[in-house]
Motif scaffolding. Sequence first.
Motif, PDB file in Angstrom:
ATOM      1  N   GLY A 176       0.912  -1.196  -0.016  1.00 48.69           N
ATOM      2  CA  GLY A 176      -0.160  -0.082   0.135  1.00 48.69           C
ATOM      3  C   GLY A 176       0.676   1.190   0.097  1.00 48.69           C
ATOM      4  N   VAL A 177       2.143   0.978   0.027  1.00 48.67           N
ATOM      5  CA  VAL A 177       2.974   2.246   0.057  1.00 48.67           C
ATOM      6  C   VAL A 177       4.024   2.198  -1.433  1.00 48.67           C
ATOM      7  CG1 VAL A 177       4.943   3.501   1.223  1.00 48.67           C
ATOM      8  CG2 VAL A 177       3.072   2.161   2.465  1.00 48.67           C
ATOM      9  N   PRO A 178       3.563   2.843  -2.209  1.00 49.14           N
ATOM     10  CA  PRO A 178       4.394   2.969  -3.452  1.00 49.14           C
ATOM     11  C   PRO A 178       5.352   3.798  -3.459  1.00 49.14           C
ATOM     12  CG  PRO A 178       2.257   4.453  -3.725  1.00 49.14           C
ATOM     13  CD  PRO A 178       2.066   3.752  -2.236  1.00 49.14           C
ATOM     14  N   ALA A 179       6.354   3.598  -4.304  1.00 46.68           N
ATOM     15  CA  ALA A 179       7.701   4.711  -4.540  1.00 46.68           C
ATOM     16  C   ALA A 179       6.927   5.727  -4.864  1.00 46.68           C
ATOM     17  CB  ALA A 179       8.439   4.087  -5.542  1.00 46.68           C
ATOM     18  N   THR A 180       7.863   6.829  -4.697  1.00 48.31           N
ATOM     19  CA  THR A 180       7.339   8.154  -5.281  1.00 48.31           C
ATOM     20  C   THR A 180       7.721   8.226  -6.745  1.00 48.31           C
ATOM     21  OG1 THR A 180       9.506   9.154  -5.024  1.00 48.31           O
ATOM     22  CG2 THR A 180       7.938   9.494  -3.167  1.00 48.31           C
ATOM     23  N   ALA A 181       6.819   9.054  -7.539  1.00 50.09           N
ATOM     24  CA  ALA A 181       7.027   9.012  -8.889  1.00 50.09           C
ATOM     25  C   ALA A 181       8.642   9.343  -9.312  1.00 50.09           C
ATOM     26  CB  ALA A 181       6.029   9.789  -9.647  1.00 50.09           C
ATOM     27  N   PRO A 182       9.159  10.369  -8.673  1.00 50.17           N
ATOM     28  CA  PRO A 182      10.450  10.866  -8.912  1.00 50.17           C
ATOM     29  C   PRO A 182      11.542   9.619  -8.738  1.00 50.17           C
ATOM     30  CG  PRO A 182       9.373  12.518  -7.815  1.00 50.17           C
ATOM     31  CD  PRO A 182       8.412  11.300  -7.786  1.00 50.17           C
ATOM     32  N   ASP A 183      11.333   8.920  -7.526  1.00 49.95           N
ATOM     33  CA  ASP A 183      12.005   7.712  -7.104  1.00 49.95           C
ATOM     34  C   ASP A 183      11.978   6.729  -8.392  1.00 49.95           C
ATOM     35  OD1 ASP A 183      13.280   8.979  -5.161  1.00 49.95           O
ATOM     36  OD2 ASP A 183      12.241   7.708  -3.501  1.00 49.95           O
ATOM     37  N   ALA A 184      10.864   6.389  -8.715  1.00 48.22           N
ATOM     38  CA  ALA A 184      10.616   5.327  -9.725  1.00 48.22           C
ATOM     39  C   ALA A 184      11.234   5.826 -11.003  1.00 48.22           C
ATOM     40  CB  ALA A 184       9.060   5.101  -9.937  1.00 48.22           C
ATOM     41  N   GLN A 185      11.175   6.889 -11.300  1.00 49.42           N
ATOM     42  CA  GLN A 185      11.648   7.475 -12.845  1.00 49.42           C
ATOM     43  C   GLN A 185      13.465   7.431 -12.655  1.00 49.42           C
ATOM     44  OE1 GLN A 185      11.356   8.292 -15.574  1.00 49.42           O
ATOM     45  NE2 GLN A 185      13.348   9.518 -15.966  1.00 49.42           N
ATOM     46  N   ALA A 186      13.720   7.814 -11.309  1.00 50.60           N
ATOM     47  CA  ALA A 186      15.247   7.619 -11.091  1.00 50.60           C
ATOM     48  C   ALA A 186      15.754   6.340 -11.516  1.00 50.60           C
ATOM     49  CB  ALA A 186      15.717   8.161  -9.648  1.00 50.60           C
TER      50      ALA A 186
END
Length: 255
Positions: A176-186
Amino acid sequence: MGRTRLVAANWKMYKTVAEAAEFGARLRNELADPAPVEGVVCAPFTTLAAVGPALAGSPYLLGAQNLHWEAQGAFTGEISGPQLADLGCRFVIVGHSERRQYFHETDAGVRLKLQAAYRHGLRPILCIGETGPEREAGRTEAVLLGQLRGALDGLEPGQAALLTVAYEPVWAIGSGVPATAPDAQAAAALIRGHLSASFGREAAGEARIQYGGSVKPDNLAEFVAQPDIDGALVGGASLRADSFAALLRAAAAGS
Ligand code: PEP
């Protein structure tokens, strides 16, 4: 760029044959006007023969969650690439963290499976991702690069162009706790950079990179808005046809 976004459902060990067929029928009703993205349903082996016909004639494709690296043989309880292709599978998930964690899959085994997928006309979705302790120890990049090298060694550029890599931080799966979009993009940029260095810019530009880990219809748009994220691999939120349809629509946002 021109990459078509790809949303893949990973049903894990859920659904009977009747439940799977019902999902297929409901999905067709949900999407009279299909979203301009690719959708794949990676169903349990026991339901593939039911889901395939239910998806036939729709824009959505059938996938499996695992395969053995040999085409046939004395491997009790295993399923091979030709057996999956025979049922109409077009995609197969390889190296999911649950298989690495509970069934002791190694990078070397993942590489054999990936190569078997290509040999038998299946497009692999290679899962990689760091655990929570690995992230806390600042080892995310090293873990991802190690998993990529281990799985992709020996691949041809033409095969790399057909690859999908799912970046799935283990701590985000089912939490239920996704990565943040900027972290996923990195992470996605790191993956694409590795593909480019190993197989050339053209292949790296065609390969698709998904984010996976607690994706829901209401958070997917922010992931696919990232330049290197081309869709999602989704567990829990893919189990209901209305939710999967909502994911497909969300993935189309801004495309
Ligand atoms: C998964 O199974 O790959 C996954 C990402 O699960 P969930 O969407 O439930 O986190």
